[in-house]
Design an enzyme around this catalytic site. Structure first.
Site, PDB file in Angstrom:
ATOM      1  N   HIS A   1       0.816  -1.221   0.000  1.00 44.23           N
ATOM      2  CA  HIS A   1       0.000   0.000   0.000  1.00 44.23           C
ATOM      3  C   HIS A   1       0.849   1.272   0.000  1.00 44.23           C
ATOM      4  CE1 HIS A   1       0.128   0.285   4.541  1.00 44.23           C
ATOM      5  NE2 HIS A   1       0.009   1.561   4.260  1.00 44.23           N
TER       6      HIS A   1
ATOM      7  N   ASP B   1      -0.187  -7.461   1.798  1.00 48.25           N
ATOM      8  CA  ASP B   1       0.293  -6.078   1.769  1.00 48.25           C
ATOM      9  C   ASP B   1       1.832  -6.045   1.810  1.00 48.25           C
ATOM     10  OD1 ASP B   1       0.343  -3.342   1.759  1.00 48.25           O
ATOM     11  OD2 ASP B   1      -0.307  -3.108   3.849  1.00 48.25           O
TER      12      ASP B   1
ATOM     13  N   GLY C   1       2.543   6.327   8.466  1.00 52.05           N
ATOM     14  CA  GLY C   1       3.894   6.748   8.102  1.00 52.05           C
ATOM     15  C   GLY C   1       4.938   5.683   8.447  1.00 52.05           C
TER      16      GLY C   1
ATOM     17  N   SER D   1       4.207   2.511   7.950  1.00 45.42           N
ATOM     18  CA  SER D   1       3.857   1.420   7.038  1.00 45.42           C
ATOM     19  C   SER D   1       5.043   0.958   6.211  1.00 45.42           C
ATOM     20  CB  SER D   1       2.771   1.877   6.067  1.00 45.42           C
ATOM     21  OG  SER D   1       1.572   2.016   6.764  1.00 45.42           O
ATOM     22  N   GLY D   2       5.112  -0.341   5.996  1.00 47.80           N
ATOM     23  CA  GLY D   2       6.191  -0.904   5.194  1.00 47.80           C
ATOM     24  C   GLY D   2       7.422  -1.212   6.027  1.00 47.80           C
TER      25      GLY D   2
HETATM   26  C1  4AZ Z   1      -1.465   3.622   8.536  1.00 43.97           C
HETATM   27  O1  4AZ Z   1      -2.409   4.376   8.368  1.00 43.97           O
HETATM   28  C2  4AZ Z   1      -1.387   2.820   9.775  1.00 43.97           C
HETATM   29  N1  4AZ Z   1      -1.548   1.168  14.476  1.00 43.97           N
HETATM   30  C3  4AZ Z   1      -0.275   2.048  10.032  1.00 43.97           C
HETATM   31  C4  4AZ Z   1      -0.206   1.308  11.200  1.00 43.97           C
HETATM   32  C5  4AZ Z   1      -1.238   1.328  12.084  1.00 43.97           C
HETATM   33  C6  4AZ Z   1      -2.360   2.095  11.847  1.00 43.97           C
HETATM   34  C7  4AZ Z   1      -2.430   2.839  10.680  1.00 43.97           C
HETATM   35  C8  4AZ Z   1      -1.138   0.499  13.320  1.00 43.97           C
HETATM   36  O2  4AZ Z   1      -0.580   3.526   7.699  1.00 43.97           O
END
Ligand code: 4AZ
Length: 267
Positions: A73, A123, A214, A216-217
């Site tokens: 994503h 993902d 932020g 993520s990944g």
């Molecule tokens: C996001 O929006 C996101 N609490 C990443 C991780 C988590 C929640 C949202 C985990 O990228």
């Protein structure tokens, strides 16, 4: 001028821990990571053609000298262009300037671009760097977990990233953040999230200790027989740091065959 503002905005967030009452601070709940402590952590700088801006909007991990593992994503474009992504290595501070070029982008074929997004599973994405990197004190790859490894609920693992430290206030840290998060049993995680938690996901975190937007990944790592291995990829969750709603991660062992297929057969 606008791009300058956007590149500098994150710096204004500062890296001072933010306390909101109890313990809700950090990556959520974390603190500044020392140089070289998480040498596989990378930052993904992504160009947004609509706003014409580069931003450090995801994490990732170096898993082989020329390969980065991240979240599918994080690659928003339908037909992503390699020149729209750059990878920052070996630095705890945000730094676009010496980031490196990407040669290939491989999103997992089962990732749902249209509908569910990260909640649909798969993902994960691989980025092939233009050139292999030389390992150093600050740059190393992380081991993938053996297919047979298991991390029981309560295992103390760590997640790192440059994502929000205080979700309500949209604060972004200058320095890489780290927080220890416990692995949460699948059954417990499903009690709250329901069947959205599929076999290829795992949950980790507790109230006030979590990854957030932020991050993520980025990697969730645990010690396995004395060495760090990457068990998860930051994927999604219900807000951040809430009680009963831990962070949801792509389960790395579910994707080992796919990762090896690409890494060992890539031109
Ligand atoms: C996001 O929006 C996101 N609490 C990443 C991780 C988590 C929640 C949202 C985990 O990228």
């Amino acid at each position: 001028m606008l791009w300058l503002l956007v590149l500098t905005l994150p710096c204004l967030g500062g890296s001072v821990p933010v306390t909101s009452g109890t313990e809700l601070v950090g990556i959520v709940g974390g603190h500044d990571a020392a140089d070289g402590k998480w040498p596989w952590q990378v930052g993904l700088w992504v160009f947004d053609p609509t706003s014409y801006q580069w931003s450090l909007n995801c994490g990732g991990s170096l898993i082989y000298p020329q390969w980065v593992l991240t979240a599918a994503h994080c690659i928003r474009e339908r037909n992503p262009e390699t020149r729209h992504i750059k990878v920052q290595l070996g630095q705890v501070r945000r730094s676009y300037n010496d980031s490196v070029q990407v040669a290939r982008i491989i999103r997992h074929p089962n990732y749902s671009l249209e509908n569910e997004g990260p909640e649909g599973g798969a993902d994960v994405a691989l980025l092939k760097l233009e050139a292999p990197v030389q390992p150093s004190n600050l740059v190393k790859w992380i081991r993938l977990p053996p297919a047979s490894s298991a991390f029981p609920p309560g295992s103390r693992c760590w997640v790192t990233g440059w994502g929000l430290i205080a979700p309500e206030e949209s604060l972004l840290p200058k320095n890489l953040q780290e927080v220890e998060v416990p692995i949460v049993a699948d059954e417990i995680c499903r009690q709250h999230y329901g069947n959205r938690i599929t076999e290829d996901m795992l949950c980790a975190g507790s109230e006030g200790r979590d990854s957030c937007r932020g991050d993520s990944g980025g990697p969730l790592v645990c010690k396995w027989r004395g060495t760090w291995v990457q068990v998860g990829v930051v994927s999604w969750g219900s807000k951040c740091g809430l009680p009963n709603f831990p962070g949801v991660y792509a389960r790395v062992t579910s994707f080992l065959p796919w990762i090896h297929l690409h890494i060992h057969s890539s031109p």
